[in-house]
Design a protein around this motif. Sequence first.
Motif, PDB file in Angstrom:
ATOM      1  N   ALA A  38      35.719  47.700  42.902  1.00 31.77           N
ATOM      2  CA  ALA A  38      36.667  46.649  42.525  1.00 31.77           C
ATOM      3  C   ALA A  38      36.168  45.276  42.961  1.00 31.77           C
ATOM      4  N   LYS A  39      35.573  45.208  44.128  1.00 31.51           N
ATOM      5  CA  LYS A  39      35.124  43.918  44.661  1.00 31.51           C
ATOM      6  C   LYS A  39      33.933  43.347  43.891  1.00 31.51           C
ATOM      7  N   GLU A  40      33.068  44.217  43.386  1.00 28.25           N
ATOM      8  CA  GLU A  40      31.834  43.749  42.757  1.00 28.25           C
ATOM      9  C   GLU A  40      31.925  43.631  41.235  1.00 28.25           C
ATOM     10  N   ALA A  41      33.020  44.053  40.649  1.00 31.48           N
ATOM     11  CA  ALA A  41      33.168  43.942  39.194  1.00 31.48           C
ATOM     12  C   ALA A  41      33.167  42.475  38.772  1.00 31.48           C
ATOM     13  N   GLU A  42      32.542  42.186  37.652  1.00 31.99           N
ATOM     14  CA  GLU A  42      32.386  40.808  37.188  1.00 31.99           C
ATOM     15  C   GLU A  42      33.299  40.546  35.995  1.00 31.99           C
ATOM     16  N   MET A  43      34.595  40.566  36.257  1.00 24.43           N
ATOM     17  CA  MET A  43      35.578  40.329  35.206  1.00 24.43           C
ATOM     18  C   MET A  43      36.781  39.565  35.733  1.00 24.43           C
ATOM     19  N   ARG A  44      36.559  38.768  36.770  1.00 23.62           N
ATOM     20  CA  ARG A  44      37.640  37.972  37.333  1.00 23.62           C
ATOM     21  C   ARG A  44      37.863  36.711  36.494  1.00 23.62           C
ATOM     22  N   ILE A  45      39.119  36.411  36.254  1.00 25.45           N
ATOM     23  CA  ILE A  45      39.472  35.196  35.528  1.00 25.45           C
ATOM     24  C   ILE A  45      38.949  33.978  36.278  1.00 25.45           C
ATOM     25  N   SER A  46      38.990  34.025  37.588  1.00 24.51           N
ATOM     26  CA  SER A  46      38.615  32.866  38.405  1.00 24.51           C
ATOM     27  C   SER A  46      37.149  32.493  38.269  1.00 24.51           C
ATOM     28  N   THR A  47      36.260  33.472  38.275  1.00 24.58           N
ATOM     29  CA  THR A  47      34.827  33.165  38.352  1.00 24.58           C
ATOM     30  C   THR A  47      33.999  33.654  37.176  1.00 24.58           C
ATOM     31  N   HIS A  48      34.508  34.596  36.393  1.00 26.11           N
ATOM     32  CA  HIS A  48      33.700  35.188  35.337  1.00 26.11           C
ATOM     33  C   HIS A  48      34.170  34.855  33.925  1.00 26.11           C
ATOM     34  N   MET A  49      35.409  34.439  33.772  1.00 25.04           N
ATOM     35  CA  MET A  49      35.904  34.032  32.458  1.00 25.04           C
ATOM     36  C   MET A  49      35.348  32.645  32.125  1.00 25.04           C
ATOM     37  N   GLY A  50      34.924  32.453  30.878  1.00 29.33           N
ATOM     38  CA  GLY A  50      34.287  31.209  30.493  1.00 29.33           C
ATOM     39  C   GLY A  50      35.274  30.084  30.215  1.00 29.33           C
ATOM     40  N   LEU A  51      34.896  28.878  30.607  1.00 28.93           N
ATOM     41  CA  LEU A  51      35.679  27.700  30.230  1.00 28.93           C
ATOM     42  C   LEU A  51      35.426  27.326  28.773  1.00 28.93           C
ATOM     43  N   THR A  52      34.213  27.593  28.287  1.00 31.61           N
ATOM     44  CA  THR A  52      33.849  27.220  26.919  1.00 31.61           C
ATOM     45  C   THR A  52      34.337  28.256  25.921  1.00 31.61           C
ATOM     46  N   ASN A  53      33.691  29.423  25.878  1.00 34.91           N
ATOM     47  CA  ASN A  53      34.028  30.425  24.863  1.00 34.91           C
ATOM     48  C   ASN A  53      35.437  30.977  25.017  1.00 34.91           C
ATOM     49  N   ASP A  54      35.906  31.155  26.247  1.00 31.14           N
ATOM     50  CA  ASP A  54      37.213  31.767  26.482  1.00 31.14           C
ATOM     51  C   ASP A  54      38.354  30.746  26.489  1.00 31.14           C
ATOM     52  N   SER A  55      38.196  29.677  27.256  1.00 35.42           N
ATOM     53  CA  SER A  55      39.278  28.690  27.390  1.00 35.42           C
ATOM     54  C   SER A  55      39.213  27.588  26.347  1.00 35.42           C
ATOM     55  N   LYS A  56      38.123  27.547  25.544  1.00 36.47           N
ATOM     56  CA  LYS A  56      37.953  26.624  24.421  1.00 36.47           C
ATOM     57  C   LYS A  56      37.780  25.168  24.877  1.00 36.47           C
ATOM     58  N   ILE A  57      37.106  24.962  26.005  1.00 29.79           N
ATOM     59  CA  ILE A  57      36.737  23.621  26.456  1.00 29.79           C
ATOM     60  C   ILE A  57      35.322  23.317  25.968  1.00 29.79           C
ATOM     61  N   HIS A  58      35.120  22.141  25.405  1.00 28.02           N
ATOM     62  CA  HIS A  58      33.820  21.786  24.842  1.00 28.02           C
ATOM     63  C   HIS A  58      32.741  21.848  25.920  1.00 28.02           C
ATOM     64  N   PRO A  59      31.582  22.424  25.618  1.00 30.82           N
ATOM     65  CA  PRO A  59      30.506  22.529  26.615  1.00 30.82           C
ATOM     66  C   PRO A  59      30.104  21.197  27.237  1.00 30.82           C
ATOM     67  N   ASP A  60      30.204  20.089  26.479  1.00 32.75           N
ATOM     68  CA  ASP A  60      29.848  18.784  27.046  1.00 32.75           C
ATOM     69  C   ASP A  60      30.781  18.400  28.187  1.00 32.75           C
ATOM     70  N   ILE A  61      32.063  18.730  28.058  1.00 35.01           N
ATOM     71  CA  ILE A  61      33.030  18.421  29.117  1.00 35.01           C
ATOM     72  C   ILE A  61      32.761  19.298  30.341  1.00 35.01           C
ATOM     73  N   VAL A  62      32.465  20.559  30.105  1.00 33.11           N
ATOM     74  CA  VAL A  62      32.158  21.476  31.206  1.00 33.11           C
ATOM     75  C   VAL A  62      30.941  20.983  31.983  1.00 33.11           C
ATOM     76  N   GLU A  63      29.928  20.589  31.257  1.00 30.70           N
ATOM     77  CA  GLU A  63      28.711  20.091  31.908  1.00 30.70           C
ATOM     78  C   GLU A  63      28.974  18.769  32.630  1.00 30.70           C
ATOM     79  N   LYS A  64      29.718  17.880  32.010  1.00 28.09           N
ATOM     80  CA  LYS A  64      30.025  16.577  32.598  1.00 28.09           C
ATOM     81  C   LYS A  64      30.764  16.713  33.925  1.00 28.09           C
ATOM     82  N   LEU A  65      31.696  17.669  33.992  1.00 27.99           N
ATOM     83  CA  LEU A  65      32.488  17.857  35.205  1.00 27.99           C
ATOM     84  C   LEU A  65      31.784  18.703  36.256  1.00 27.99           C
ATOM     85  N   GLY A  66      30.614  19.243  35.915  1.00 32.56           N
ATOM     86  CA  GLY A  66      29.829  19.984  36.892  1.00 32.56           C
ATOM     87  C   GLY A  66      30.232  21.421  37.097  1.00 32.56           C
ATOM     88  N   TYR A  67      31.042  21.967  36.181  1.00 34.47           N
ATOM     89  CA  TYR A  67      31.388  23.388  36.278  1.00 34.47           C
ATOM     90  C   TYR A  67      30.191  24.227  35.838  1.00 34.47           C
TER      91      TYR A  67
END
Length: 525
Positions: A235-264
């Motif tokens: 459970a601890k090592e699974a890579e499916m946490r919303i916090s760290t493994h879910m994407g801001l771009t493909n999943d949350s629909k934030i433009h990659p330029d904004i993600v890169e600009k903010l340093g995520y």
Amino acid sequence: MMGGLAFLMALVGSLTSCETEQKEETAETKRPNIIFIMSDDHAYQAISAYGSTLINTPNIDRIANEGMLFENAFVSNSICAPSRAVILTGKHSHINGLVDNAVRFDSTQVTYPKILRENGYQTAMIGKWHLKTQPTGFDYWKVLPGQGHYYNPEFRTPEGIVLDSGYVTDLITDFAINWLEEAKDKDKPFMLMYQHKAPHREWLPTEENFRNYTQKEFPEPESLFDDYEGRGRAAKEAEMRISTHMGLTNDSKIHPDIVEKLGYKEFINWYASAYHGNLDRMSPEERAAWEEVYGPINEAFEKAGLHGDELTKWKYQRYMQDYLASIESVDENVGRLLDYLEENGLAENTIIIYTSDQGFYLGEHGWFDKRFMYEESFRTPLMIKWPGVITAGSKNTDLVQNLDFAETMLDAAGVDIPEDMQGKSMLPLLKGEKVEWRDALYYHYYEYPGIHAVKRHNGVRTDRYKLIHFYYDIDEWELYDLQEDPKEMNNLYGDPAYAEVQENMHQKLKELMKEYKDEVVIPQL
């Protein structure tokens, strides 16, 4: 000798009697049509018939209200392609050979559509196939290549790839209704596999639904910030946490330029390309409508500069908005199909099955995706409608599995079930009969190493307890009392108070592995 008139009257009477008997026999033995509806990654927690507070699904609920809802339906391997292979063959993954998503399905195998076709059924497969090889055993098929796309998708046909304009859930339903309307041989019963892409990741809804759902806020699950205390490495090592493994771009629909600009930093480098790949399929009109709604979401996110728990909470809301909006389209289209059947006199002699290829995490344990033997992933929705056979509004609590679907459809069609199929026909359960049923289910997941890093594991579940063995690069056991701990937060393995239960569950696991001819070999690393 009988007079001419008397003889004629006797002959007519005899013929009338034979005709009546023939009609009665035909009515009694008329084989039902079968429509197998399967969505992809549709959690039972997102169906109002199961008590969901997240979404209302009135059309899917119609199947339960007019038929039977199964409260304890599960899968044998919680991942897309293997689940589909189990359903087709009625055999566990290690027997049908498709143990993970990397394997190609051996389409020469015996499947229930092939058997139905050989026994007079006309068969069709429309929608998501996801088995790499060409569909076999069907009079007609039109399927998505691989995962397929939400907007303006391609479809595979016997004649090659075709591009269709529109939204995938609508198109799959259009094709299904068209086949029922035009291609079906009216003199034969039919079996239609009507299978949706939605709500598979990355959850791109229609304009109407994303305008609606992006305005909604959803309650967070209690275990959204689960720290996995008391559980093992899996459970601890699974890579499916919303916090760290879910994407801001493909999943949350934030433009990659904004993600890169903010340093995520995105967890996987293909997330940004998936974002562009999905949105670039839209027509100019579709893209304009999308930007009208998601543009302000992007602007607000850029200004907020979220981090830590606040970022996780925000990502959870975005996840639910798009995931549930995608399900809204599935429900609408299931309603379209049900209406068609009723309006065309097909509903009364048609078995309708609704299920998903597995369950899905909606933030429980902080996760999205599936794969684990924990309840949200292991359990799948299942409801079956069959007028005149199933009591409307009935519920069943027996332990059933996707391993049983093929056998059930064959039995309902009056066709012999091959002896090497490993499931059980649910026909007695559908009829409300009291029969001796299984007291435990077997599960086996194989795809590790792989995406989401869920360890290989097998296990057994009874009506109250669950034993899981994680293996391959670890050797760890977990035991849960589902009556006292339905959310599976407390691993009881090694607890002296459960020593007898633990021993019994180990024995049950051994028995099922022997019954299903499965052997787990732990490699020496």
